[in-house]
Design an enzyme around this catalytic site. Structure first.
Site, PDB file in Angstrom:
ATOM      1  N   ARG A  43       6.395   4.458  -9.583  1.00 28.04           N
ATOM      2  CA  ARG A  43       4.991   3.585  -9.201  1.00 28.04           C
ATOM      3  C   ARG A  43       5.140   2.239  -9.605  1.00 28.04           C
ATOM      4  NH1 ARG A  43      -0.819   6.450  -8.507  1.00 28.04           N
ATOM      5  NH2 ARG A  43      -0.547   7.778  -6.733  1.00 28.04           N
ATOM      6  N   LYS A 204      -4.532  24.610   5.572  1.00 26.75           N
ATOM      7  CA  LYS A 204      -5.916  24.995   6.407  1.00 26.75           C
ATOM      8  C   LYS A 204      -6.280  23.744   6.754  1.00 26.75           C
ATOM      9  CE  LYS A 204      -8.147  27.900   2.179  1.00 26.75           C
ATOM     10  NZ  LYS A 204      -9.627  27.641   0.937  1.00 26.75           N
ATOM     11  N   GLY A 361       1.898  14.755  -0.557  1.00 27.42           N
ATOM     12  CA  GLY A 361       1.649  14.863  -1.023  1.00 27.42           C
ATOM     13  C   GLY A 361       3.205  16.233  -2.052  1.00 27.42           C
ATOM     14  N   GLY A 384      -3.277   9.886  -0.030  1.00 20.56           N
ATOM     15  CA  GLY A 384      -4.454   9.845   0.550  1.00 20.56           C
ATOM     16  C   GLY A 384      -4.742   8.817   1.271  1.00 20.56           C
TER      17      GLY A 384
END
Length: 404
Positions: A43, A204, A361, A384
């Protein structure tokens, strides 16, 4: 001046000489630290070009970042002081650390900073005003700056003082990493070259309902893989036996399929699948039609016919958006489908035939596992924020940079 929907460093430079100007730069320095040292500087590496470009033009760069979750309290376990040496090492510049991000501790260090230097302020989350997006706290942050640059796309989905409120108080611009991310995302979904193929995988569908709902109205083909494909197969009356499956979401799966059909989006489910009786490395397995899973078996990957079909879709496409693996890529041989598809997209991208954007991820890990990540057009590490953008949500930190 840039032609983008958001202001960039080019716009900042177009306003004149920035020598000695104090540029508050929001970075994501929330990096892993072990034994007092940064263990993964990825990062930091991403924001170095912006830091160097600004200091190269004589600006005083004042870095803002959160680090961990200190919950609005000063907790030295979450101090950014340990990150300062890594920023200095990666940028090749001297970095001065300030013991707070507001007040005298910050202003005194900034006042003594010379043009072309870097100041790292303490963790913004030591103050409750940060996560509350508090205007008074944003005023304090903005008081020491002449301009604001946001280079932290990974924090752009948070409506926090250092990502949103501050951008209303100073001239605000996107840094180079933020600009690259937004340009890649706009090219993938906002203004893509068609046909567009989206790959959505993972365990899922319950975690990706907003994503699927948004994509079916934006892409030409939606490839569904991983455990979530089993839920769609079951929703069509196919017995998936021991496979991971959310049987209670059958109605939801059928609604998504109906919405896709109404939007002219073709949903592609596995034609054939790799099955085994247990999920472990090198477990005995076989490939069967998706409609013929044997008793006592579970679906763990897509089969060769599905891989061939996907390859043909990629070759006809102009844009691929990827989030999530096609199978249980963590262990062989169930990584074969994801690896083969990823390498095919990478090859077409390298040939100039395809614009490919991926993120999330598991996605980054899967593409790295396939050795394909470096040849994709853009791989987002934002997590996110990347997912929320794909879901069609407005990101506060990005919205704050948009031209009004």
């Amino acid at each position: 001046m840039s032609e983008k929907s958001f202001a960039t460093l080019d716009d900042l430079f177009a306003h004149g000489d920035i020598t000695g100007k104090r540029v508050l730069m929001r970075a994501d320095l929330n990096v892993p630290v072990r034994d007092g040292a940064v263990s993964d500087a990825t990062r930091i590496e991403r924001v170095v070009p912006t830091i160097r470009e600004l200091t190269g033009k004589g600006a005083i760069v004042i870095l803002l970042s959160h680090f961990g979750r200190p919950k609005g309290e000063r907790n030295l376990e979450f101090s950014l002081k340990a990150v300062a040496p890594a920023v200095a090492d990666q940028s090749g510049l001297e970095v001065t650390f300030a013991d707070d991000c507001v007040g005298d501790a910050a202003s005194s260090v900034i006042a003594s900073a010379k043009p072309g230097s870097v100041v790292l302020l303490e963790n913004t989350r030591f103050h409750k005003g940060e996560t509350n997006n508090d205007g008074a706290f944003a005023d304090q942050l903005a008081a020491v700056g002449d301009a604001y640059v946001n280079d932290a796309f990974s924090a752009a989905h948070r409506a926090h003082a250092s990502t949103q409120a501050i951008a209303k108080r100073l001239p605000a611009y996107a840094g180079r990493a933020m600009e690259a991310e937004l340009t890649a995302l706009e090219g993938a979904l906002a203004k893509p070259e068609k046909p567009v193929v989206a790959i959505v995988g993972g365990a899922k569908i319950s975690t990706k309902l907003d994503l699927l709902g948004n994509l079916v109205s934006r892409v030409d083909y939606l490839v569904i893989g991983g455990g979530m494909a089993n839920t769609f197969l079951a929703a069509q009356g196919i017995d998936v036996k021991k496979s991971l499956c959310e049987h209670d979401l059958g109605d939801t799966a059928r609604e998504i399929l109906a919405k896709a059909e109404a939007a002219g989006c073709q949903v592609l489910l596995p034609r054939d699948v790799v099955v085994a009786q247990e999920f472990k490395a090198m477990a005995p397995c076989k490939t069967v039609p998706a409609t013929e899973v044997p008793d006592g078996h579970m679906i763990l990957d897509v089969g060769s016919d599905t891989i061939a079909d996907l390859a043909a879709r990629f070759e006809a496409a102009k844009t691929v958006v990827w989030n999530g693996p096609l199978g249980a890529f963590e262990i062989a041989p169930f990584d074969n489908g994801t690896n083969a598809a990823a390498r095919h997209v990478a090859m077409l991208t390298k040939m100039g035939e395809l614009n490919s954007v991926a993120g999330g991820g598991d996605t980054v890990a899967a593409l790295n596992n396939a050795g394909a990540a470096d040849d994709f057009s853009y791989v987002s590490t934002a997590g996110g924020a990347f997912l929320e953008w794909l879901e069609g949500k407005t990101l506060p930190g990005v919205d704050a940079l948009s031209r009004s």
